[in-house]
Design a protein around this motif. Structure first.
Motif, short mmCIF file in Angstrom:
data_model
loop_
_atom_site.label_atom_id
_atom_site.label_comp_id
_atom_site.label_asym_id
_atom_site.label_seq_id
_atom_site.Cartn_x
_atom_site.Cartn_y
_atom_site.Cartn_z
N GLU A 1 0.33 -0.91 0.06
CA GLU A 1 0.00 0.05 -0.10
C GLU A 1 1.11 0.95 0.18
O GLU A 1 2.01 1.29 0.73
N PHE A 2 0.50 2.27 -0.38
CA PHE A 2 1.04 3.47 -0.64
C PHE A 2 0.06 4.46 -0.02
O PHE A 2 -1.14 4.96 -0.32
N HIS A 3 0.94 5.30 0.72
CA HIS A 3 0.50 6.65 1.41
C HIS A 3 0.48 7.92 1.21
O HIS A 3 1.89 7.94 0.90
N GLN A 4 -0.47 8.85 0.76
CA GLN A 4 0.31 10.68 0.22
C GLN A 4 -0.39 11.14 1.37
O GLN A 4 -1.70 10.86 2.47
N PHE A 5 -0.02 12.31 2.44
CA PHE A 5 -0.90 13.07 3.25
C PHE A 5 -0.92 14.51 3.32
O PHE A 5 -0.08 16.18 2.98
N PRO A 6 -1.85 14.69 2.38
CA PRO A 6 -2.34 15.93 1.91
C PRO A 6 -2.44 16.85 3.05
O PRO A 6 -1.95 17.91 2.92
N TYR A 7 -2.90 16.52 4.52
CA TYR A 7 -2.49 17.39 5.68
C TYR A 7 -1.51 18.15 5.74
O TYR A 7 -0.99 18.77 6.53
N LEU A 8 -0.40 17.88 5.19
CA LEU A 8 0.86 18.35 5.35
C LEU A 8 0.81 19.83 3.83
O LEU A 8 2.03 20.18 3.70
N ASN A 9 -0.05 19.68 3.79
CA ASN A 9 -0.28 21.01 2.61
C ASN A 9 0.84 21.34 2.22
O ASN A 9 1.44 20.42 1.46
N GLU A 10 1.66 22.04 1.98
CA GLU A 10 2.66 23.17 1.00
C GLU A 10 3.59 22.07 1.16
O GLU A 10 4.55 21.73 0.08
N HIS A 11 3.59 20.56 1.34
CA HIS A 11 5.13 19.84 2.05
C HIS A 11 4.67 18.19 1.92
O HIS A 11 5.11 17.22 1.84
N SER A 12 3.00 18.19 1.74
CA SER A 12 2.30 16.84 1.27
C SER A 12 3.27 15.70 -0.17
O SER A 12 3.39 14.88 -0.03
N HIS A 13 3.84 17.19 -1.16
CA HIS A 13 4.63 15.64 -1.85
C HIS A 13 6.10 15.48 -1.55
O HIS A 13 6.99 14.99 -2.53
N ARG A 14 6.74 15.47 -0.37
CA ARG A 14 7.59 15.44 0.35
C ARG A 14 7.51 14.34 1.41
O ARG A 14 8.75 13.63 1.63
#
Length: 235
Positions: free
Chosen positions: A79-92
């Motif tokens: 499974e892969f997860h991203q974290f939108p609530y990191l806002n401007e750093h969510s791509h990191r």
């Protein structure tokens, strides 16, 4: 289990063929974390070679072509997860999850902005159960004063220390005590150990080896050394 991580410097640029050769050289990896990956013209070639090497399970955030981000590839279905609530750093930050294992592939921002990502990872660790193995791998852009650098110039070094105190073990430091070894050098020739593999302290007994490979940096395929973490763990 082998985890390979490498900052390929702004998506690889004109060094694409060398980047691809280095990926093939580490084709025995179970997980590969590439930082400063870019969704540019090199992305298709890099992802194709990862698949060729037996790592078809891949995830990277949807970013503009000139934005540095993280790509995580796995030999096994996960499974892969991203974290939108990191806002401007969510791509990191990209998290890979398989059973009780969580691997956070990370590319930290500069200066004081790093504190936001450290806070996020600290919260993630505090919420993890005792039977989980948590790994943080990638370019953290910081370390400990006087240990991971000659002086005291790191921003957010105290946040790095807090993450360790919260329950993460620096795998390389565990095996190398007070040695000095650097993964990136400034234009003035000053060395810094800013690429790390951290393992949750409750699982530090699974750490088998952790080391840097400097050859690709010395040949200027990137400005960062590669890093390998070997665990007694199976996906």
């Amino acid at each position: 289990m082998k985890i390979f991580t490498w900052n390929i410097r702004h998506g690889g640029g004109a060094r694409l063929n060398e980047i691809l050769s280095e990926i093939r050289r580490n084709a025995d990896s179970d997980v590969i974390v590439l930082t400063e990956f870019r969704n540019n013209k090199n992305a298709h070639a890099i992802r194709a070679v990862l698949s060729e090497c037996g790592m078809p399970f891949q995830f990277m955030p949807n970013t503009e072509p000139r934005v540095n981000t993280v790509l995580v590839a796995s030999r096994h279905e996960v499974e892969f997860h991203q974290f939108p609530y990191l806002n401007e750093h969510s791509h990191r930050v990209v998290m890979l999850k398989s059973g009780s294992l969580q691997i956070f592939g990370t590319y930290f921002p500069q200066k004081k902005e790093k504190a936001k990502v450290f806070s996020f990872l600290t919260d993630q660790l505090q919420n993890a159960s005792l039977d989980q193995t948590v790994v943080v791998a990638g370019d953290l852009n910081t370390g400990l004063h006087f240990k991971d650098e000659q002086g005291k110039s790191f921003h957010c070094s105290e946040d790095f220390q807090k993450l360790l105190e919260t329950g993460m073990t620096d795998a390389w430091r565990l095996l190398n005590a007070d040695l000095s070894e650097y993964s990136w050098y400034s234009n003035y020739g000053n060395g810094f150990r800013i690429d790390h593999c951290l393992v949750s302290s409750n699982s530090k007994n699974v750490i088998r080896n952790c080391f840097y490979i400097h050859e690709a940096r010395e040949k200027k395929y990137s400005d960062h050394s590669q890093m390998v973490l070997e665990l007694d763990y199976s996906l």
